[in-house]
Design a protein around this motif. Structure first.
Motif, mmCIF file in Angstrom:
data_model
loop_
_atom_site.group_PDB
_atom_site.id
_atom_site.type_symbol
_atom_site.label_atom_id
_atom_site.label_comp_id
_atom_site.label_asym_id
_atom_site.label_seq_id
_atom_site.Cartn_x
_atom_site.Cartn_y
_atom_site.Cartn_z
ATOM 1 N N PRO A 47 -11.930 25.253 -0.352
ATOM 2 C CA PRO A 47 -12.004 24.070 0.371
ATOM 3 C C PRO A 47 -10.556 23.759 0.295
ATOM 4 N N LYS A 48 -10.173 23.671 -0.936
ATOM 5 C CA LYS A 48 -8.792 22.517 -0.990
ATOM 6 C C LYS A 48 -7.915 23.013 -0.122
ATOM 7 N N ALA A 49 -7.898 24.031 0.127
ATOM 8 C CA ALA A 49 -6.386 24.271 0.951
ATOM 9 C C ALA A 49 -7.265 24.590 2.233
ATOM 10 N N LEU A 50 -8.422 24.316 3.341
ATOM 11 C CA LEU A 50 -8.808 24.119 4.664
ATOM 12 C C LEU A 50 -8.755 25.658 4.640
ATOM 13 N N GLU A 71 -17.121 22.981 6.822
ATOM 14 C CA GLU A 71 -17.915 22.253 8.143
ATOM 15 C C GLU A 71 -16.428 21.554 8.667
ATOM 16 N N LYS A 72 -15.639 21.450 7.151
ATOM 17 C CA LYS A 72 -14.127 20.882 7.745
ATOM 18 C C LYS A 72 -13.718 22.146 9.221
ATOM 19 N N ALA A 73 -13.028 22.983 7.992
ATOM 20 C CA ALA A 73 -12.261 24.109 8.840
ATOM 21 C C ALA A 73 -12.546 25.579 8.915
ATOM 22 N N ALA A 82 -10.912 28.079 9.675
ATOM 23 C CA ALA A 82 -9.356 27.992 8.808
ATOM 24 C C ALA A 82 -8.479 27.238 9.409
ATOM 25 N N ALA A 83 -7.574 26.672 8.514
ATOM 26 C CA ALA A 83 -6.806 26.050 9.197
ATOM 27 C C ALA A 83 -5.427 26.826 9.383
ATOM 28 N N GLY A 84 -5.404 27.460 9.492
ATOM 29 C CA GLY A 84 -4.407 29.122 9.483
ATOM 30 C C GLY A 84 -4.002 29.669 8.336
ATOM 31 N N ALA A 85 -2.665 30.889 8.804
ATOM 32 C CA ALA A 85 -2.011 31.320 7.998
ATOM 33 C C ALA A 85 -2.256 30.023 6.347
ATOM 34 N N ASP A 86 -1.322 31.073 5.394
ATOM 35 C CA ASP A 86 -1.002 29.930 4.472
ATOM 36 C C ASP A 86 0.650 29.562 4.003
ATOM 37 N N ILE A 87 0.955 28.462 4.896
ATOM 38 C CA ILE A 87 1.910 28.404 4.915
ATOM 39 C C ILE A 87 3.080 27.971 3.938
ATOM 40 N N LYS A 88 2.352 27.442 2.927
ATOM 41 C CA LYS A 88 2.528 27.428 1.659
ATOM 42 C C LYS A 88 3.743 28.804 0.771
ATOM 43 N N GLU A 89 2.503 30.133 1.777
ATOM 44 C CA GLU A 89 2.479 31.347 0.890
ATOM 45 C C GLU A 89 3.917 31.753 2.027
ATOM 46 N N SER A 112 -2.016 44.161 8.170
ATOM 47 C CA SER A 112 -3.748 44.387 7.856
ATOM 48 C C SER A 112 -4.385 43.398 8.190
ATOM 49 N N TRP A 113 -4.032 42.453 8.713
ATOM 50 C CA TRP A 113 -4.886 41.178 8.942
ATOM 51 C C TRP A 113 -5.823 41.532 10.414
ATOM 52 N N GLY A 114 -4.936 42.439 11.040
ATOM 53 C CA GLY A 114 -5.603 42.934 12.093
ATOM 54 C C GLY A 114 -7.061 43.529 12.099
ATOM 55 N N GLY A 140 -4.090 27.877 14.573
ATOM 56 C CA GLY A 140 -3.301 29.221 14.400
ATOM 57 C C GLY A 140 -3.872 30.433 14.257
ATOM 58 N N GLY A 141 -3.647 30.650 12.528
ATOM 59 C CA GLY A 141 -4.563 31.758 12.501
ATOM 60 C C GLY A 141 -5.719 32.826 12.022
ATOM 61 N N GLY A 142 -6.165 31.626 11.925
ATOM 62 C CA GLY A 142 -7.763 30.490 11.860
ATOM 63 C C GLY A 142 -8.651 31.037 13.628
ATOM 64 N N CYS A 143 -8.017 30.504 13.730
ATOM 65 C CA CYS A 143 -7.752 30.327 16.048
ATOM 66 C C CYS A 143 -8.121 32.245 16.126
ATOM 67 N N GLU A 144 -6.833 33.001 15.217
ATOM 68 C CA GLU A 144 -7.012 34.362 15.551
ATOM 69 C C GLU A 144 -7.999 35.126 14.860
ATOM 70 N N LEU A 145 -8.712 34.624 13.932
ATOM 71 C CA LEU A 145 -9.433 35.425 13.056
ATOM 72 C C LEU A 145 -10.667 35.052 14.671
ATOM 73 N N GLY A 193 1.305 35.234 15.041
ATOM 74 C CA GLY A 193 1.554 36.728 14.843
ATOM 75 C C GLY A 193 0.244 37.235 14.430
ATOM 76 N N GLY A 194 -1.492 36.818 14.301
ATOM 77 C CA GLY A 194 -2.173 37.568 14.698
ATOM 78 C C GLY A 194 -3.523 38.214 15.516
ATOM 79 N N GLY A 195 -1.781 38.362 17.504
ATOM 80 C CA GLY A 195 -2.724 38.474 17.903
ATOM 81 C C GLY A 195 -2.991 37.335 18.735
HETATM 82 N N1 CO8 Z 1 -1.193 26.490 4.658
HETATM 83 C C1 CO8 Z 1 -1.474 26.018 3.577
HETATM 84 N N2 CO8 Z 1 -1.913 25.235 3.624
HETATM 85 C C2 CO8 Z 1 -2.681 24.801 4.070
HETATM 86 C C3 CO8 Z 1 -3.168 24.657 5.316
HETATM 87 C C4 CO8 Z 1 -2.259 25.939 5.656
HETATM 88 N N3 CO8 Z 1 -1.931 26.352 7.134
HETATM 89 N N4 CO8 Z 1 -3.620 24.004 6.253
HETATM 90 C C5 CO8 Z 1 -4.161 22.820 5.447
HETATM 91 N N5 CO8 Z 1 -3.566 22.824 3.810
HETATM 92 C C6 CO8 Z 1 -3.483 22.165 2.384
HETATM 93 C C7 CO8 Z 1 -2.952 21.697 2.967
HETATM 94 O O1 CO8 Z 1 -1.489 21.750 2.264
HETATM 95 C C8 CO8 Z 1 -3.652 20.346 2.122
HETATM 96 O O2 CO8 Z 1 -3.751 20.954 0.396
HETATM 97 P P1 CO8 Z 1 -2.498 19.568 -0.262
HETATM 98 O O3 CO8 Z 1 -4.238 18.551 0.010
HETATM 99 O O4 CO8 Z 1 -2.053 19.757 -2.102
HETATM 100 O O5 CO8 Z 1 -1.729 18.706 0.308
HETATM 101 C C9 CO8 Z 1 -5.098 20.473 2.296
HETATM 102 O O6 CO8 Z 1 -4.828 21.636 2.976
HETATM 103 C C10 CO8 Z 1 -5.453 18.987 2.929
HETATM 104 O O7 CO8 Z 1 -4.735 19.319 4.375
HETATM 105 P P2 CO8 Z 1 -4.666 18.277 5.020
HETATM 106 O O8 CO8 Z 1 -3.857 17.006 3.947
HETATM 107 O O9 CO8 Z 1 -3.696 18.155 5.778
HETATM 108 O O10 CO8 Z 1 -6.094 17.552 6.501
HETATM 109 P P3 CO8 Z 1 -5.556 16.520 6.794
HETATM 110 O O11 CO8 Z 1 -7.631 15.988 7.408
HETATM 111 O O12 CO8 Z 1 -5.110 15.965 7.221
HETATM 112 O O13 CO8 Z 1 -5.131 17.738 8.311
HETATM 113 C C11 CO8 Z 1 -4.499 19.404 9.447
HETATM 114 C C12 CO8 Z 1 -5.980 18.989 9.002
HETATM 115 C C13 CO8 Z 1 -4.434 18.984 10.317
HETATM 116 C C14 CO8 Z 1 -5.556 21.199 10.519
HETATM 117 C C15 CO8 Z 1 -3.347 20.058 8.800
HETATM 118 O O14 CO8 Z 1 -3.562 20.497 7.730
HETATM 119 C C16 CO8 Z 1 -2.569 21.324 9.913
HETATM 120 O O15 CO8 Z 1 -2.298 20.805 10.547
HETATM 121 N N6 CO8 Z 1 -2.333 22.359 8.721
HETATM 122 C C17 CO8 Z 1 -1.927 23.409 9.572
HETATM 123 C C18 CO8 Z 1 -1.893 24.028 10.829
HETATM 124 C C19 CO8 Z 1 -1.113 24.989 11.119
HETATM 125 O O16 CO8 Z 1 0.121 24.470 11.367
HETATM 126 N N7 CO8 Z 1 -1.819 25.900 11.187
HETATM 127 C C20 CO8 Z 1 -0.694 27.198 11.283
HETATM 128 C C21 CO8 Z 1 -0.113 28.320 10.856
HETATM 129 S S1 CO8 Z 1 0.553 29.144 10.997
HETATM 130 C C22 CO8 Z 1 -0.447 30.974 11.176
HETATM 131 O O17 CO8 Z 1 -1.071 30.399 11.207
HETATM 132 C C23 CO8 Z 1 0.485 32.245 11.547
HETATM 133 C C24 CO8 Z 1 -0.472 33.012 12.437
HETATM 134 C C25 CO8 Z 1 -0.213 34.169 11.384
HETATM 135 C C26 CO8 Z 1 -1.152 35.039 11.846
HETATM 136 C C27 CO8 Z 1 -2.616 34.981 10.869
HETATM 137 C C28 CO8 Z 1 -3.407 36.613 11.648
HETATM 138 C C29 CO8 Z 1 -4.948 36.381 11.055
#
Ligand code: CO8
Length: 263
Positions: free
Chosen positions: A26-29, A62-64, A66-73, A90-92, A111-116, A143-145
């Motif tokens: 939940p903390k990372a959506l 409710e909020k997410a 999945a907000a995508g692949a882990d950008i920090k990773e 292996s994600w496929g 991102g990856g959440g939509c792809e999932l 990158g996930g299809g």
């Molecule tokens: N990765 C890592 N951490 C995330 C991600 C993410 N994708 N999304 C949200 N978080 C973290 C935030 O860093 C934050 O952490 P902290 O409290 O430590 O700062 C916490 O979740 C809450 O997020 P926000 O404070 O940003 O919440 P908001 O309500 O303000 O915003 C949003 C919500 C709009 C969803 C916003 O978080 C956002 O834009 N997130 C990133 C969305 C994104 O760019 N996704 C694409 C990522 S790239 C990708 O998915 C490549 C695909 C690879 C293939 C996968 C195959 C299945």
């Protein structure tokens, strides 16, 4: 044997024939880390091989979804590391399961959440769902299809718009475009309830016929029409060798409910 313990997902049995997997970061959506995907693949693979399971439901919070692949990773990853270790390959695995997976999407599926969600067989959305491929904002692409599966589902112009602008679309737009089969009623937990109900309906059918149905529909995305029609007919012919075909048609003729034995 003891059920495996997970850190990033919750696994439950809302019905004897249905496994529900909830992403739980939940903390990372519900950002999709490698550790999360490893657990997700394991839990779904166990359900897929369990004879008592007819269908799976995959959901987030409710909020997410999945907000995508882990950008920090990903942020410090190098090309050599990504390439050598087959990052994302292996994600496929979810798309290769035999049993149906229903995605129950609330909130962000980015991102990856939509792809999932696109890897699942049926997508139900709550009115709060938001879909998008925002990778372009990070200097990368899906990158996930996403580019391939979206193009198949919504066509070139809409896919280009999503992939090149990074704009999110609403649940309503996703429904109109065919990404989701329907938007459910409002209310917390409604989308999961509806997805579990749908999974129960599927779990009440012959597992052999359900698996065959999933296999032939998926073939439509791989084969030419002539090959696909031939494949469908052959699989259809094959079902006449099953007990469930005999039982299903006998039950109809005798005006009673079928008792499928999945054989
Ligand atoms: N990765 C890592 N951490 C995330 C991600 C993410 N994708 N999304 C949200 N978080 C973290 C935030 O860093 C934050 O952490 P902290 O409290 O430590 O700062 C916490 O979740 C809450 O997020 P926000 O404070 O940003 O919440 P908001 O309500 O303000 O915003 C949003 C919500 C709009 C969803 C916003 O978080 C956002 O834009 N997130 C990133 C969305 C994104 O760019 N996704 C694409 C990522 S790239 C990708 O998915 C490549 C695909 C690879 C293939 C996968 C195959 C299945």
């Amino acid at each position: 044997s003891e059920a495996p313990q997970y850190e990033n997902i919750l696994v439950s049995r809302p019905d004897p024939g249905v496994v529900l997997v909830q992403l739980n970061r939940p903390k990372a959506l519900n950002a999709l880390s490698s550790a999360l995907f490893k657990e997700l693949n394991e839990a779904l693979s166990i359900a897929d091989q369990d004879d008592s399971v007819g269908a799976m439901v995959l959901t987030g919070s409710e909020k997410a979804f999945a907000a995508g692949a882990d950008i920090k990773e990903m942020k410090d990853k190098t090309f050599a590391d990504a390439y050598k270790n087959k990052f994302l390959e292996s994600w496929g695995e979810i798309a290769r399961l035999r049993k149906p997976v229903i995605a129950a999407v609330s909130g962000y599926a980015l991102g990856g959440g939509c792809e999932l969600a696109l890897m699942c067989d049926i997508v139900l959305a709550s009115p709060t769902a938001k879909f998008g491929q925002p990778e372009i904002n990070l200097g990368v692409i899906p990158g996930g299809g996403g580019s391939q599966r979206l193009a198949q589902v919504i066509g070139k112009s809409r896919t280009m718009e999503l992939v090149l602008t990074g704009r999110n679309i609403t649940a309503k737009e996703a429904e109109n475009w065919g990404i989701v089969s329907r938007v459910v009623g409002e209310g917390e937990g409604q989308v999961v309830k509806d997805a579990v109900e749908m999974a129960k309906v599927i779990a009440s059918k012959s597992q052999v016929a359900v698996q065959a149905g999933k296999e032939v529909v998926n073939a439509a995305y791989e084969l030419t029409l002539a090959e696909g029609l031939r494949f469908e007919r052959r699989i259809f012919h094959g079902l006449f060798a099953t007990n469930d075909q005999k039982e299903g048609m006998a039950a109809f003729a005798e005006k009673r409910k079928p008792n499928f034995t999945h054989s």
